[in-house]
Design a protein around this motif. Structure first.
Motif, PDB file in Angstrom:
ATOM      1  N   LEU A 125       0.827  -1.202   0.000  1.00  0.00           N
ATOM      2  CA  LEU A 125       0.000   0.000   0.000  1.00  0.00           C
ATOM      3  C   LEU A 125       0.866   1.260   0.000  1.00  0.00           C
ATOM      4  N   LEU A 126       1.849   1.296   0.895  1.00  0.00           N
ATOM      5  CA  LEU A 126       2.706   2.474   1.005  1.00  0.00           C
ATOM      6  C   LEU A 126       3.515   2.698  -0.268  1.00  0.00           C
ATOM      7  N   GLU A 127       3.958   1.613  -0.887  1.00  0.00           N
ATOM      8  CA  GLU A 127       4.770   1.756  -2.092  1.00  0.00           C
ATOM      9  C   GLU A 127       3.926   2.141  -3.306  1.00  0.00           C
ATOM     10  N   GLN A 128       2.794   1.467  -3.496  1.00  0.00           N
ATOM     11  CA  GLN A 128       1.995   1.681  -4.701  1.00  0.00           C
ATOM     12  C   GLN A 128       1.228   3.002  -4.662  1.00  0.00           C
ATOM     13  N   LYS A 129       0.737   3.400  -3.498  1.00  0.00           N
ATOM     14  CA  LYS A 129      -0.077   4.610  -3.416  1.00  0.00           C
ATOM     15  C   LYS A 129       0.735   5.860  -3.101  1.00  0.00           C
ATOM     16  N   TYR A 130       1.817   5.697  -2.317  1.00  0.00           N
ATOM     17  CA  TYR A 130       2.576   6.862  -1.863  1.00  0.00           C
ATOM     18  C   TYR A 130       4.048   6.835  -2.288  1.00  0.00           C
ATOM     19  N   GLY A 131       4.484   5.788  -2.959  1.00  0.00           N
ATOM     20  CA  GLY A 131       5.868   5.724  -3.418  1.00  0.00           C
ATOM     21  C   GLY A 131       6.881   5.492  -2.320  1.00  0.00           C
ATOM     22  N   VAL A 132       6.450   4.932  -1.182  1.00  0.00           N
ATOM     23  CA  VAL A 132       7.352   4.662  -0.065  1.00  0.00           C
ATOM     24  C   VAL A 132       8.038   3.314  -0.309  1.00  0.00           C
ATOM     25  N   VAL A 133       9.332   3.345  -0.580  1.00  0.00           N
ATOM     26  CA  VAL A 133      10.055   2.103  -0.884  1.00  0.00           C
ATOM     27  C   VAL A 133      10.799   1.573   0.333  1.00  0.00           C
ATOM     28  N   HIS A 134      10.912   2.402   1.375  1.00  0.00           N
ATOM     29  CA  HIS A 134      11.569   1.958   2.609  1.00  0.00           C
ATOM     30  C   HIS A 134      10.523   1.934   3.717  1.00  0.00           C
ATOM     31  N   ALA A 135       9.939   0.773   3.950  1.00  0.00           N
ATOM     32  CA  ALA A 135       8.918   0.622   4.984  1.00  0.00           C
ATOM     33  C   ALA A 135       9.273  -0.556   5.883  1.00  0.00           C
ATOM     34  N   HIS A 136       9.269  -0.306   7.179  1.00  0.00           N
ATOM     35  CA  HIS A 136       9.524  -1.367   8.165  1.00  0.00           C
ATOM     36  C   HIS A 136       8.259  -1.535   8.996  1.00  0.00           C
ATOM     37  N   VAL A 137       7.672  -2.729   8.933  1.00  0.00           N
ATOM     38  CA  VAL A 137       6.408  -2.999   9.617  1.00  0.00           C
ATOM     39  C   VAL A 137       6.664  -3.947  10.779  1.00  0.00           C
ATOM     40  N   HIS A 138       6.330  -3.498  11.987  1.00  0.00           N
ATOM     41  CA  HIS A 138       6.453  -4.328  13.192  1.00  0.00           C
ATOM     42  C   HIS A 138       5.062  -4.766  13.617  1.00  0.00           C
ATOM     43  N   ILE A 139       4.927  -6.036  13.975  1.00  0.00           N
ATOM     44  CA  ILE A 139       3.626  -6.613  14.310  1.00  0.00           C
ATOM     45  C   ILE A 139       3.553  -6.917  15.797  1.00  0.00           C
ATOM     46  N   GLU A 140       2.429  -6.550  16.412  1.00  0.00           N
ATOM     47  CA  GLU A 140       2.155  -6.874  17.807  1.00  0.00           C
ATOM     48  C   GLU A 140       0.759  -7.484  17.913  1.00  0.00           C
ATOM     49  N   PRO A 141       0.530  -8.329  18.915  1.00  0.00           N
ATOM     50  CA  PRO A 141      -0.829  -8.869  19.124  1.00  0.00           C
ATOM     51  C   PRO A 141      -1.775  -7.774  19.607  1.00  0.00           C
ATOM     52  N   TYR A 142      -2.984  -7.793  19.097  1.00  0.00           N
ATOM     53  CA  TYR A 142      -3.945  -6.746  19.434  1.00  0.00           C
ATOM     54  C   TYR A 142      -4.469  -6.917  20.848  1.00  0.00           C
ATOM     55  N   LYS A 143      -4.483  -5.795  21.575  1.00  0.00           N
ATOM     56  CA  LYS A 143      -5.058  -5.746  22.915  1.00  0.00           C
ATOM     57  C   LYS A 143      -5.984  -4.537  22.983  1.00  0.00           C
ATOM     58  N   GLN A 144      -7.067  -4.662  23.704  1.00  0.00           N
ATOM     59  CA  GLN A 144      -8.063  -3.599  23.773  1.00  0.00           C
ATOM     60  C   GLN A 144      -7.501  -2.304  24.354  1.00  0.00           C
ATOM     61  N   ASN A 145      -6.499  -2.413  25.216  1.00  0.00           N
ATOM     62  CA  ASN A 145      -5.967  -1.220  25.899  1.00  0.00           C
ATOM     63  C   ASN A 145      -4.776  -0.605  25.175  1.00  0.00           C
ATOM     64  N   HIS A 146      -4.528  -1.023  23.912  1.00  0.00           N
ATOM     65  CA  HIS A 146      -3.424  -0.434  23.141  1.00  0.00           C
ATOM     66  C   HIS A 146      -3.716   1.043  22.875  1.00  0.00           C
ATOM     67  N   MET A 147      -2.735   1.867  23.049  1.00  0.00           N
ATOM     68  CA  MET A 147      -2.849   3.296  22.782  1.00  0.00           C
ATOM     69  C   MET A 147      -1.942   3.672  21.615  1.00  0.00           C
ATOM     70  N   PHE A 148      -2.410   4.604  20.800  1.00  0.00           N
ATOM     71  CA  PHE A 148      -1.591   5.081  19.686  1.00  0.00           C
ATOM     72  C   PHE A 148      -0.483   5.966  20.230  1.00  0.00           C
ATOM     73  N   ARG A 149       0.786   5.596  19.932  1.00  0.00           N
ATOM     74  CA  ARG A 149       1.924   6.296  20.497  1.00  0.00           C
ATOM     75  C   ARG A 149       2.160   7.662  19.875  1.00  0.00           C
ATOM     76  N   GLY A 150       1.532   7.937  18.749  1.00  0.00           N
ATOM     77  CA  GLY A 150       1.692   9.230  18.125  1.00  0.00           C
ATOM     78  C   GLY A 150       0.804  10.302  18.723  1.00  0.00           C
ATOM     79  N   GLU A 151      -0.090   9.919  19.626  1.00  0.00           N
ATOM     80  CA  GLU A 151      -1.023  10.884  20.213  1.00  0.00           C
ATOM     81  C   GLU A 151      -0.562  11.310  21.603  1.00  0.00           C
TER      82      GLU A 151
END
Length: 292
Positions: free
Chosen positions: A266-292
């Motif tokens: 998605l990042l490469e085809q729609k936005y031209g991002v060729v350097h993307a590192h995706v880290h996966i974590e198990p979903y938990k209800q109390n996860h908070m977005f760290r950018g906020e």
């Protein structure tokens, strides 16, 4: 059709400045025009700035090595900083000369050829500006975009030179220093904008609105429960994204990896991002977005 490279714009700039600086300095001394001579020296220093940008673009093309695992793309931003410093010194020098002129000085009426030379220079540099601006957009080159801004400043300098020389011909002495002061201020403002943009990128600054857009698009991907963290940085004209996503905890490694691949696609085809590192974590209800 052969793809254009940003180095072409740098070579066009250097060639243009060599021609203009020689012509303006020669005619400026012959016609007794201080404004045209100053404009010629301005173009001469632009040769140095354009050379710095060309060197930065050539260094940025070098492949990755052990000491530069992300490549040498940031050399392009450093060349933009050098160009900004040179432009700022020119602007400050113009302002200093204006202050000295306002304090008084010997009045020398220049010849009309100085007007035609400055006018022709303004038209010529406007076409160079349009060429490099378009090439910068096509190649996504920050350094070339900085050079294009410098070209626009040169157009304004030449227009101001025309106004100043005409003012001298009509015995309106105040027009020359006032116009020069405005031009000097605009040169300094352009240099500051280039410096701010390049330093922002070199310190890993990134457009927050783009990160929010990436986050929204990634969370629409089937299997992504939540984006808990996303960061971005620029390497020359290339975008690098680090994103942490949450997936259902019962998924196996293969399925989770497929979801991560879809995020990268998605990042490469729609936005031209060729350097993307995706880290996966198990979903938990109390996860908070760290950018906020």
């Amino acid at each position: 059709m052969r793809q254009l490279k940003p180095e072409l714009g740098a070579w066009v700039s250097i060639g243009s400045y060599i021609i203009l600086s020689l012509a303006k300095l020669y005619i400026g001394y012959m016609s007794n025009s201080e404004a045209l001579k100053a404009d010629g020296w301005n173009n001469f220093t632009d040769i140095l700035a354009s050379t710095a940008i060309l060197i930065g673009l050539l260094i940025a093309k070098k492949p990755r090595d052990d000491n530069h695992p992300y490549g040498h793309s940031r050399a392009e931003h450093i060349s933009s900083l050098i160009a900004a410093f040179i432009m700022m010194s020119i602007g400050v020098d113009v302002l200093i000369n204006v202050m000295q002129t306002l304090k008084g000085g010997e009045y020398v009426k220049p010849d009309w050829i100085a007007v035609w030379t400055a006018g022709a220079s303004a038209i010529f540099m406007f076409f160079v500006y349009m060429f490099n601006k378009r090439l910068a957009m096509m190649t996504n080159s920050q350094a070339l975009a900085a050079a294009a801004k410098d070209h626009l400043s040169d157009v304004l300098v030449s227009v101001g030179t025309v106004a100043g020389v005409i003012g001298a011909q009509l015995h309106i002495r105040w027009l020359d220093p006032v116009t020069a002061f405005v031009i000097g201020f605009m040169i300094c403002k352009t240099a500051w904008d280039i410096f701010r943009e390049a330093s922002h990128t070199l310190t890993d600054g990134f457009d927050d609105n783009m990160l929010k857009q990436y986050k929204q698009e990634i969370e629409r991907i089937d299997g992504v429960e939540q984006v808990v963290d996303i960061k971005g940085r620029m390497y020359g004209n290339e975008v690098a994204i680090d994103v942490t996503i949450c997936v259902a905890p019962y998924l196996n490694v293969v399925t989770s990896h497929d979801i991560a691949d879809r995020v990268e696609q998605l990042l490469e085809q729609k936005y031209g991002v060729v350097h993307a590192h995706v880290h996966i974590e198990p979903y938990k209800q109390n996860h908070m977005f760290r950018g906020e």
